[in-house]
Design a protein around this motif. Structure first.
Motif, mmCIF file in Angstrom:
data_model
loop_
_atom_site.group_PDB
_atom_site.id
_atom_site.type_symbol
_atom_site.label_atom_id
_atom_site.label_comp_id
_atom_site.label_asym_id
_atom_site.label_seq_id
_atom_site.Cartn_x
_atom_site.Cartn_y
_atom_site.Cartn_z
ATOM 1 N N ALA A 14 0.646 -1.137 -0.433
ATOM 2 C CA ALA A 14 -0.148 -0.107 -0.105
ATOM 3 C C ALA A 14 0.579 1.486 -0.067
ATOM 4 O O ALA A 14 0.524 2.209 -0.989
ATOM 5 C CB ALA A 14 -0.746 0.099 0.931
ATOM 6 N N GLN A 15 1.788 0.818 1.105
ATOM 7 C CA GLN A 15 3.310 2.039 0.488
ATOM 8 C C GLN A 15 3.194 2.557 -0.832
ATOM 9 O O GLN A 15 3.383 3.675 -1.133
ATOM 10 C CB GLN A 15 3.449 2.083 2.091
ATOM 11 N N ALA A 16 4.130 1.237 -1.331
ATOM 12 C CA ALA A 16 4.290 1.266 -2.816
ATOM 13 C C ALA A 16 3.386 2.096 -3.481
ATOM 14 O O ALA A 16 3.860 3.583 -4.273
ATOM 15 C CB ALA A 16 5.183 0.481 -3.223
ATOM 16 N N ILE A 17 2.688 1.858 -3.236
ATOM 17 C CA ILE A 17 1.247 2.406 -4.796
ATOM 18 C C ILE A 17 0.887 4.015 -4.174
ATOM 19 O O ILE A 17 0.727 4.278 -5.505
ATOM 20 C CB ILE A 17 0.197 1.579 -4.287
ATOM 21 N N SER A 18 0.945 3.784 -2.828
ATOM 22 C CA SER A 18 1.154 5.758 -2.250
ATOM 23 C C SER A 18 2.247 6.448 -3.279
ATOM 24 O O SER A 18 1.872 7.325 -3.661
ATOM 25 C CB SER A 18 0.622 5.464 -0.750
ATOM 26 N N ARG A 19 3.342 5.795 -2.613
ATOM 27 C CA ARG A 19 4.526 6.388 -3.569
ATOM 28 C C ARG A 19 4.649 6.712 -5.291
ATOM 29 O O ARG A 19 4.342 7.533 -5.503
ATOM 30 C CB ARG A 19 5.956 5.808 -3.324
ATOM 31 N N HIS A 20 4.103 5.550 -5.911
ATOM 32 C CA HIS A 20 3.887 5.363 -7.009
ATOM 33 C C HIS A 20 2.724 6.808 -7.479
ATOM 34 O O HIS A 20 3.361 7.694 -8.724
ATOM 35 C CB HIS A 20 3.736 4.158 -7.772
ATOM 36 N N ARG A 21 1.433 6.895 -7.238
ATOM 37 C CA ARG A 21 0.301 8.223 -7.226
ATOM 38 C C ARG A 21 1.271 9.530 -6.977
ATOM 39 O O ARG A 21 0.533 9.957 -7.711
ATOM 40 C CB ARG A 21 -0.075 7.553 -6.595
ATOM 41 N N LYS A 22 1.308 9.624 -5.800
ATOM 42 C CA LYS A 22 1.945 10.935 -5.438
ATOM 43 C C LYS A 22 2.960 11.260 -6.334
ATOM 44 O O LYS A 22 3.203 12.204 -7.210
ATOM 45 C CB LYS A 22 2.373 10.464 -4.138
ATOM 46 N N ALA A 23 4.657 10.018 -6.918
ATOM 47 C CA ALA A 23 5.020 10.987 -8.012
ATOM 48 C C ALA A 23 4.548 11.169 -9.751
ATOM 49 O O ALA A 23 4.668 12.360 -10.141
ATOM 50 C CB ALA A 23 6.354 9.903 -8.090
ATOM 51 N N ALA A 24 3.855 10.428 -9.856
ATOM 52 C CA ALA A 24 2.328 10.161 -10.513
ATOM 53 C C ALA A 24 1.888 11.855 -11.200
ATOM 54 O O ALA A 24 2.271 12.153 -11.470
ATOM 55 C CB ALA A 24 2.066 9.063 -10.806
ATOM 56 N N ARG A 25 1.548 11.932 -9.870
ATOM 57 C CA ARG A 25 0.834 13.234 -9.613
ATOM 58 C C ARG A 25 1.446 14.232 -9.927
ATOM 59 O O ARG A 25 1.185 15.845 -10.714
ATOM 60 C CB ARG A 25 -0.254 13.124 -7.874
ATOM 61 N N LYS A 26 2.291 14.328 -9.131
ATOM 62 C CA LYS A 26 3.850 15.877 -9.488
ATOM 63 C C LYS A 26 4.233 15.626 -10.636
ATOM 64 O O LYS A 26 4.465 17.013 -11.055
ATOM 65 C CB LYS A 26 5.203 14.811 -8.048
#
Length: 78
Positions: free
Chosen positions: A48-60
């Motif tokens: 879940a943390q990895a997915i959150s990091r990936h989504r945040k990076a994609a959003r940025k």
């Protein structure tokens, strides 16, 4: 971790220490280690943390490319 105390100002040194510990993730790690975490729960949390990091990076990345508007910053009232 080391913090210098200047002019006998221990309160300021404590604030600096807490900020350093927060940045290093020490408080989060202490909270996680309070109780045993099953390996299956650990895998679920880490995924879940990895997915959150990936989504945040994609959003940025989308914000940098202009595909998403940048969030409005709240004004601090002093």
């Amino acid at each position: 971790m080391q913090v210098l105390v200047r002019d006998n100002n221990v309160d300021q040194a404590l604030r600096v220490l807490k900020k350093k510990m927060q940045r290093e993730g020490l408080f989060r790690e202490m909270k996680e280690r309070r109780a045993y975490e099953k390996p299956s729960e650990r895998r679920v949390r880490e995924k879940a943390q990895a997915i959150s990091r990936h989504r945040k990076a994609a959003r940025k990345q989308m914000q940098r490319e202009g595909l998403l508007p940048t969030p409005k910053r709240a004004l601090a009232v002093r």
